[in-house]
Design a protein around this motif. Structure first.
Motif, mmCIF file in Angstrom:
data_model
loop_
_atom_site.group_PDB
_atom_site.id
_atom_site.type_symbol
_atom_site.label_atom_id
_atom_site.label_comp_id
_atom_site.label_asym_id
_atom_site.label_seq_id
_atom_site.Cartn_x
_atom_site.Cartn_y
_atom_site.Cartn_z
ATOM 1 N N GLY A 154 53.168 36.372 42.725
ATOM 2 C CA GLY A 154 53.005 37.434 43.716
ATOM 3 C C GLY A 154 53.077 38.850 43.170
ATOM 4 O O GLY A 154 52.937 39.802 43.944
ATOM 5 N N LYS A 191 48.564 29.201 44.240
ATOM 6 C CA LYS A 191 49.335 28.094 43.668
ATOM 7 C C LYS A 191 50.619 27.990 44.494
ATOM 8 O O LYS A 191 51.572 28.728 44.296
ATOM 9 C CB LYS A 191 49.594 28.344 42.183
ATOM 10 C CG LYS A 191 48.283 28.282 41.371
ATOM 11 C CD LYS A 191 48.512 28.344 39.877
ATOM 12 C CE LYS A 191 48.954 29.708 39.456
ATOM 13 N NZ LYS A 191 49.136 29.847 37.998
ATOM 14 N N THR A 200 49.284 36.097 33.595
ATOM 15 C CA THR A 200 48.539 35.476 32.500
ATOM 16 C C THR A 200 48.813 36.140 31.151
ATOM 17 O O THR A 200 48.744 35.492 30.122
ATOM 18 C CB THR A 200 47.020 35.485 32.802
ATOM 19 O OG1 THR A 200 46.691 36.678 33.484
ATOM 20 C CG2 THR A 200 46.618 34.305 33.630
HETATM 21 P P1 5GP Z 1 50.841 36.787 40.204
HETATM 22 O O1 5GP Z 1 50.878 38.265 40.049
HETATM 23 O O2 5GP Z 1 50.709 36.342 41.655
HETATM 24 O O3 5GP Z 1 51.961 36.088 39.489
HETATM 25 O O4 5GP Z 1 49.524 36.313 39.468
HETATM 26 C C1 5GP Z 1 48.276 36.681 39.981
HETATM 27 C C2 5GP Z 1 47.342 37.147 38.917
HETATM 28 O O5 5GP Z 1 47.506 36.405 37.707
HETATM 29 C C3 5GP Z 1 45.928 36.956 39.372
HETATM 30 O O6 5GP Z 1 45.338 38.213 39.589
HETATM 31 C C4 5GP Z 1 45.238 36.199 38.262
HETATM 32 O O7 5GP Z 1 44.412 37.082 37.545
HETATM 33 C C5 5GP Z 1 46.325 35.717 37.356
HETATM 34 N N1 5GP Z 1 46.634 34.266 37.483
HETATM 35 C C6 5GP Z 1 47.807 33.729 37.933
HETATM 36 N N2 5GP Z 1 47.783 32.403 37.860
HETATM 37 C C7 5GP Z 1 46.579 32.066 37.365
HETATM 38 C C8 5GP Z 1 45.955 30.806 37.063
HETATM 39 O O8 5GP Z 1 46.519 29.701 37.226
HETATM 40 N N3 5GP Z 1 44.689 30.850 36.585
HETATM 41 C C9 5GP Z 1 44.030 32.022 36.390
HETATM 42 N N4 5GP Z 1 42.777 31.951 35.933
HETATM 43 N N5 5GP Z 1 44.588 33.233 36.652
HETATM 44 C C10 5GP Z 1 45.844 33.253 37.142
#
Ligand code: 5GP
Length: 190
Positions: A130, A156, A100
């Motif tokens: 991830g 997602k 984010t």
């Molecule tokens: P990753 O590290 O898997 O790419 O993203 C996970 C982290 O990013 C989560 O802990 C969450 O805080 C944030 N995040 C990822 N995608 C979203 C989303 O679509 N909405 C929100 N609210 N947070 C997300």
């Protein structure tokens, strides 16, 4: 989990960049009755695992992990995203790229809160590419603890994290997996 999926359909808002906003019940304002049911569901799904500790990452994972922990009767430990004067002793560190905020930061955990005797359940709000979960998995590996699995509230499924983590042999339980989403529609994987 039907209750969660219904709530996503009712109150989730799709934002540009494949972001799902759920700040009315999970990420800003928190619906505790719903999160209680989420905690029970994690307990049901990992009932066969001898969990001794729940590990999450600040900030959004903490509230969910704490409510879930009441059903496991174990402590919650959360990885911190920045160096702080309150941290002392030896640390596990790893790097995580924020989905984010689009930046890389150090994630740290005091070694004394995770040892090779622990059986760990990871909990987080979202799984996208991830990075957050891979960072936590790296910390568990460094500690020598046993990774029992990961519980995610919203995965997602159209992004790569879930596949990558399942391919590593990690038991991953996501309570709602989004297959696709756009301004006008959102579908779940069955
Ligand atoms: P990753 O590290 O898997 O790419 O993203 C996970 C982290 O990013 C989560 O802990 C969450 O805080 C944030 N995040 C990822 N995608 C979203 C989303 O679509 N909405 C929100 N609210 N947070 C997300």
């Amino acid at each position: 989990m039907k209750l969660l999926k219904d709530r996503i359909l009712k109150d989730g808002v799709v934002k540009p960049g494949s972001i799902l906003k759920v700040d009315s019940f999970l990420n800003h304002q928190m619906d505790i009755d719903l999160i209680n049911e989420i905690g029970k569901e994690f307990k049901a799904r990992f009932a066969d695992c001898p969990i001794t500790k729940i590990l999450t990452i600040e900030a959004s994972g903490i509230g969910i992990a704490c409510i879930a922990a009441q059903y496991f009767h174990v402590p919650v430990v959360f990885a911190k995203k920045a160096q702080s004067v309150n941290l002392d002793g030896e640390m596990y560190t790893t790097k995580v790229e924020s989905f984010t905020h689009k930046k890389v930061y150090d994630v740290i955990l005091a070694k004394r809160f995770l040892t090779e005797q622990d059986h760990v359940l990871l909990i987080d709000d979202f799984l996208a590419n991830g990075c957050a979960l891979l960072g936590l998995i790296d910390i568990v590996k460094k500690s020598g603890a046993t990774l029992e699995g990961a519980g995610i509230v919203i995965e997602k499924g159209f992004q790569s994290g879930g596949q990558q983590i399942r391919d590593m042999g990690v038991r991953l339980e996501s309570l709602a997996i989004i297959e696709s989403m756009s301004d006008t529609s959102l579908t779940f994987r069955e």
